[in-house]
Each structure stands twice: as structure tokens, then as C-alpha cells.
Design an enzyme around this catalytic site. Structure first.
Site, mmCIF file in Angstrom:
data_model
loop_
_atom_site.group_PDB
_atom_site.id
_atom_site.type_symbol
_atom_site.label_atom_id
_atom_site.label_comp_id
_atom_site.label_asym_id
_atom_site.label_seq_id
_atom_site.Cartn_x
_atom_site.Cartn_y
_atom_site.Cartn_z
ATOM 1 N N HIS A 1 -2.773 -12.713 2.840
ATOM 2 C CA HIS A 1 -2.402 -12.788 4.270
ATOM 3 C C HIS A 1 -3.275 -13.732 5.106
ATOM 4 O O HIS A 1 -4.024 -13.309 5.966
ATOM 5 C CB HIS A 1 -2.322 -11.408 4.920
ATOM 6 C CG HIS A 1 -3.393 -10.418 4.538
ATOM 7 N ND1 HIS A 1 -4.702 -10.747 4.355
ATOM 8 C CD2 HIS A 1 -3.314 -9.083 4.304
ATOM 9 C CE1 HIS A 1 -5.386 -9.675 4.036
ATOM 10 N NE2 HIS A 1 -4.572 -8.652 3.990
ATOM 11 N N ASN B 1 -6.704 0.813 -2.065
ATOM 12 C CA ASN B 1 -7.399 1.589 -1.027
ATOM 13 C C ASN B 1 -6.721 2.929 -0.768
ATOM 14 O O ASN B 1 -6.418 3.298 0.353
ATOM 15 C CB ASN B 1 -7.532 0.773 0.277
ATOM 16 C CG ASN B 1 -6.206 0.294 0.829
ATOM 17 O OD1 ASN B 1 -5.224 0.159 0.101
ATOM 18 N ND2 ASN B 1 -6.156 0.036 2.118
ATOM 19 N N ASP C 1 2.410 -6.968 2.666
ATOM 20 C CA ASP C 1 1.313 -6.110 3.119
ATOM 21 C C ASP C 1 1.873 -4.810 3.703
ATOM 22 O O ASP C 1 1.441 -4.350 4.755
ATOM 23 C CB ASP C 1 0.409 -6.833 4.127
ATOM 24 C CG ASP C 1 -0.890 -6.077 4.359
ATOM 25 O OD1 ASP C 1 -1.155 -5.088 3.654
ATOM 26 O OD2 ASP C 1 -1.641 -6.464 5.271
ATOM 27 N N HIS D 1 0.885 -1.177 0.000
ATOM 28 C CA HIS D 1 0.000 0.000 0.000
ATOM 29 C C HIS D 1 0.920 1.223 0.000
ATOM 30 O O HIS D 1 1.564 1.505 1.013
ATOM 31 C CB HIS D 1 -0.858 0.021 1.262
ATOM 32 C CG HIS D 1 -1.729 -1.188 1.451
ATOM 33 N ND1 HIS D 1 -3.060 -1.225 1.125
ATOM 34 C CD2 HIS D 1 -1.444 -2.425 1.946
ATOM 35 C CE1 HIS D 1 -3.568 -2.421 1.411
ATOM 36 N NE2 HIS D 1 -2.596 -3.165 1.918
ATOM 37 N N PHE D 2 0.974 1.938 -1.121
ATOM 38 C CA PHE D 2 1.895 3.085 -1.208
ATOM 39 C C PHE D 2 1.189 4.437 -1.079
ATOM 40 O O PHE D 2 1.790 5.489 -1.260
ATOM 41 C CB PHE D 2 2.733 3.005 -2.492
ATOM 42 C CG PHE D 2 3.881 1.997 -2.418
ATOM 43 C CD1 PHE D 2 4.246 1.414 -1.221
ATOM 44 C CD2 PHE D 2 4.605 1.665 -3.553
ATOM 45 C CE1 PHE D 2 5.307 0.501 -1.150
ATOM 46 C CE2 PHE D 2 5.674 0.760 -3.500
ATOM 47 C CZ PHE D 2 6.016 0.174 -2.293
ATOM 48 N N HIS E 1 1.659 3.634 8.378
ATOM 49 C CA HIS E 1 0.892 4.701 9.031
ATOM 50 C C HIS E 1 1.901 5.487 9.867
ATOM 51 O O HIS E 1 2.927 4.928 10.287
ATOM 52 C CB HIS E 1 -0.176 4.117 9.963
ATOM 53 C CG HIS E 1 -1.215 3.307 9.245
ATOM 54 N ND1 HIS E 1 -2.224 3.871 8.503
ATOM 55 C CD2 HIS E 1 -1.400 1.974 9.154
ATOM 56 C CE1 HIS E 1 -2.986 2.919 7.984
ATOM 57 N NE2 HIS E 1 -2.498 1.751 8.361
HETATM 58 O O1 DOR Z 1 -3.477 -3.999 8.354
HETATM 59 C C1 DOR Z 1 -3.852 -3.681 7.240
HETATM 60 N N1 DOR Z 1 -3.585 -2.451 6.757
HETATM 61 N N2 DOR Z 1 -4.550 -4.552 6.513
HETATM 62 C C2 DOR Z 1 -5.150 -4.185 5.372
HETATM 63 O O2 DOR Z 1 -5.800 -4.996 4.777
HETATM 64 C C3 DOR Z 1 -5.062 -2.807 4.885
HETATM 65 C C4 DOR Z 1 -3.845 -2.160 5.388
HETATM 66 C C5 DOR Z 1 -3.815 -0.657 5.159
HETATM 67 O O3 DOR Z 1 -4.070 -0.233 4.016
HETATM 68 O O4 DOR Z 1 -3.524 0.066 6.081
#
Ligand code: DOR
Length: 444
Positions: free
Chosen positions: A233, A94, A304, A62-63, A308
């Protein structure tokens, strides 16, 4: 006169699909030109005492660009990738806006151009709004396939009901990637997290049944639709046992986090930094994941990578978001597991290169073989070093593995014949390009 190649990797021990062999690798025009003994090239990299693996292919990152670039962007995410020996990434939908239209996909491709340090492709998110258009969208150049969130995680992308999921699975032909957690059960159990505000309850809220139920529904719906799926996962012993009976239709991913960290210890030590979805569980499940790795049930390792900021993570659970950085640590962590005898180097390459190639039908990547892209991770299996936050190139600036000393380190990264990282130094300018796929038959 000897042929002049663009690049020779000399004296390395090379993990080929035919076994581990001492051979030079000759590169021309970004592709592997020959294996053997060579000496004439514009550039020679001495790989004595080093192993050469296919560049790692991380099929779940997720970038965060566009929309969430305070925690990551396509430049910093891909920089983090090459710093850790990853040469190809598949990026998740997302973001904000969600990647659910052709325009949103084109926007990401445009943003990645001249800024990405590794090769890339993007997922299209599957949801009720784009169900009828998915068969077309998944074939667009630069798209690696469709991703469905069956349960809520970060962001608003969701396809929770069977009829919606079935309509998505019926639209298109490529293998569909799913996040399998049952939304109804997640909602009905959230009170557990809200009552305790204790992150140790994360695997109680998002429990084994939540994961198993969704994986079972996904397989049933895939059979009904006649569609291959890839379950991301996977975290439980129960799912592994179930999925071992469905290898004809469902491939399986695990993450290094779930293989390395375990509850309750990780929550006690790391608090919400260890919070991710689906959760890190106890040793019983971790052992089952290792069994599944060794037994061949697992097809792919994905990081994954879900960064954050520390501030976001410091919110009171469960307001704290799930996810942690991982693209830079996937290879060092797994090399450490190799050094401890938990899997062989060949199996690791199977999970990080051949497996992704097979599951997603990637053209010309994932093997050290003539005609394939010259993507390599040059690793020192005898180098012991500590993973630190300072080393992390991701914009979030932290890793749950800060302070962990691993045996096995990535010395260099080669992307389509260009040395892009050597001994921690990033070299040249961003040269990442769009990945081609056998199935979409575009831009081959
Ligand atoms: O822990 C997660 N974070 N699982 C996910 O499926 C999405 C990801 C995120 O985009 O933060």
C-alpha cells in the site's frame, strides 16, 4: 466422439495472456484443459456478452481469525472474496495470537480447512522473536512469505529498528512484504492526532515523510541483505518516484481505496470510516498513484481488507482503529475505473492476477492458459449497479463505498472448475484449498 469436459465456459470474451479473445474455455479436474470451441461437458455456463478474467488474487487481507472474530473470520472473509470475484487470498499475521510460529500457521491452516470459500495462504509475521527461525518458517506449506510491520498499525506486530529488520531480511530467500511507515516518526508526531481528535489530521500525523523514510530504509536494508522486497500500500508521489529507480529489488502494491478516495473529502464525508494506515491522501498523491499504475511502477493491487466493527470505528479519533473492508469491492471498483478509461482491462488483470503470480511465484494461478487452475471472475462490463452495505458478506457489514454506483459487475466466480457464485447466490459448500508456490517447492 467429442471429448467430455467437466465444465465449459461458452461464448465468453476471455482475457488471456495473449490478448482479449472470443473463445470457449474447457475445464477438467479443476484445471484449464483447452481454449477453442467445445460443446461436450457435464456443465456448460453461457458467458455470452460477458468477459472472463482470471479469478482475482488479493494478496493483502486481514481475516482476523483467531482472536478477533467479532469483526471477521476465515469463513465470512473468504465468502466476501468469492462474492466479489476473488478466488485467492493471502492473509495477514496480525491476528491474536500473532502468526509468528509454525504452530500459529498450522492453526490457521487447520481452521481454514472445510471453511474457506476461496483458496488461501498465510503470511508469517517477522519480528525479533522469530528472526532466527524465519528461513524455515517461510517455506512451510501454506505460507506465502514473511510480512514485516515497520510502523505500528492494528495489533502488536512490529519490527521498527534497522538492525532487527536487517536480521529478518537476512533470514530466508523469498520476497518479503513490508508495511513501510517509520515508527519513530509516527511516535514523535502522534501528538498531532491526540491534540485535534480530528480524523482529517490522519495524513498529517502519518505524513509523507513517515512513508517515504520507511520505504527508503526498506530498500537500503534490502540491498544490504540481498533480499527482494514487496512494498505494500504505497500512498505518495514521493515514494513512487523513488521506487521507480529500484524495480530490480522492490515490487509495489497500491490499494483501490487510495486510487478512489481522496483527502480531505473522504474524511469529511466518512469520518473515521476512511481512516486507514497508511492514510488516504490528497489528489496530488492520488494522481501520482494513477500515473504509477499506468507507467508500470505498480506490480499488484491489494485490498488491504481490514474490517473493524462500526462501534470500534465510532471511537474518538485516534482511538478509532485504521482499516476498512475491501476484498469484495476490489474488482467492481476497479472495473468502474476501467469503464472511465483510467486503465485498460488488460492492465487490471495484470495487477490482480499476473502481478501477484509473478511477485509471489504462485504455482498454476493468475492466467487463463492451459494447465492453470480454472479460477475465473465472470464479469459484465455493461452492468451498472450500486455497491451497498447490504451486499457486503464481511462480518463487519459495511463498506466505505456504500451507495457508490459502479459500471462493471461480477456476475459469477469459478474456483478450480466449480461455480461458487452466480448472480449474488453463493453455491455449494466451502471448497477453498491451500495455494502452492513455485519457490517453496511443496505440494506441487
Ligand atoms: O489500516 C490498516 N489496518 N492498516 C494496516 O496496516 C493494518 C490494518 C488492520 O489490520 O486493521
Amino acid at each position: 466422439m467429442a471429448e467430455i469436459f467437466d465444465l465449459i465456459l461458452k461464448n465468453g470474451t476471455v482475457v488471456t495472456s495473449g490478448g482479449i479473445v472470443e473463445t470457449d474455455i474447457a475445464v477438467r479436474n479443476g484445471r484449464i484443459a483447452d481454449l477453442g470451441s467445445f460443446s461436450a461437458a457435464k456443465e456448460i455456463i453461457d458467458c455470452k456478452n460477458l468477459h472472463i478474467l482470471p479469478g482475482a488474487i488479493d494478496t493483502q487481507v486481514h481475516f482476523r481469525e483467531p482472536g478477533l472474530t467479532h469483526k471477521e473470520d476465515l469463513s465470512t472473509g473468504t465468502l466476501s472474496a468469492i462474492a466479489g470475484g476473488v478466488t485467492t487470498v493471502f492473509e495477514m499475521p496480525n491476528t491474536d495470537p500473532l502468526t509468528i510460529t509454525a504452530d500459529a500457521l498450522h492453526d490457521k491452516l487447520h481452521r481454514a480447512q472445510d471453511r474457506a470459500w476461496c483458496d488461501y495462504a498465510f503470511f508469517i509475521g517477522g519480528c525479533a522473536e522469530n528472526a532466527t527461525d524465519l528461513a524455515r518458517l517461510e517455506m512451510l506449506p501454506g505460507c506465502c512469505g514473511v510480512k514485516i510491520f515497520m510502523g505500528s498499525s492494528t495489533g502488536s506486530l512490529l519490527a521498527a529498528e534497522d538492525d532487527v529488520i536487517l536480521s529478518l531480511l537476512k533470514s530466508g530467500t523469498r520476497r518479503v512484504a513490508l508495511h513501510a511507515e517509520d515508527e519513530e516518526r509516527l511516535k514523535s508526531r502522534k501528538y498531532i492526532a491526540e491534540a485535534s481528535h480530528d480524523v482529517r489530521d490522519h495524513p498529517n500525523w502519518r505524513d509523507v515523510e513517515t512513508a517515504l523514510k520507511a520505504s527508503q530504509r526498506a530498500v537500503k536494508l534490502a540491498r544490504e541483505a540481498g533480499r527482494r522486497i514487496h512494498l505494500l500500500h504505497i500512498t505518495t508521489a514521493d515514494e513512487m518516484e523513488f521506487l521507480s529507480g529500484h524495480k530490480d529489488i522492490a515490487t509495489v502494491e497500491v490499494t483501490p481505496q487510495h486510487l478512489t478516495l481522496s483527502a480531505p473529502e473522504c474524511y469529511e464525508r466518512l469520518g473515521t470510516l476512511a481512516q486507514m494506515n497508511p492514510p488516504i491522501r490528497d489528489r496530488h498523491h492520488q494522481e501520482a498513484l494513477w500515473h504509477a499504475v499506468r507507467a508500470g511502477i505498480v506490480d499488484v493491487l491489494g485490498s488491504d481488507h481490514a474490517p473493524h466493527t462500526r462501534e470500534e470505528k465510532a471511537k474518538t479519533y485516534p482511538a478509532s482503529p485504521g482499516g476498512m473492508a475491501g476484498v469484495q469491492t476490489i474488482l467492481p471498483l476497479m472495473l468502474d475505473h476501467v469503464s472511465k478509461g483510467r486503465l485498460s482491462l488488460e492492465r487490471l488483470v495484470d495487477l490482480l492476477a499476473h502481478g501477484p503470480q509473478r511477485v509471489y511465484q504462485i504455482a498454476r494461478k493468475g492466467r487463463i492458459a492451459v494447465g492453470y487452475d480454472a479460477d475465473f471472475a465472470v464479469v459484465d462490463l455493461n452492468k451498472s449497479r450500486a455497491i451497498t452495505n447490504k451486499w457486503i458478506q464481511s462480518k463487519c457489514g459495511w463498506t466505505p463505498f456504500d451507495g457508490l454506483t459502479v459500471m462493471g459487475w461480477v456476475r459469477g466466480t469459478v474456483l478450480r472448475g466449480r461455480l461458487v457464485m452466480w448472480e449474488d447466490e453463493i453455491l455449494g459448500s466451502p471448497a477453498g484449498g491451500v495455494v502452492s508456490f513455485a519457490e517453496s517447492q511443496r505440494k506441487l
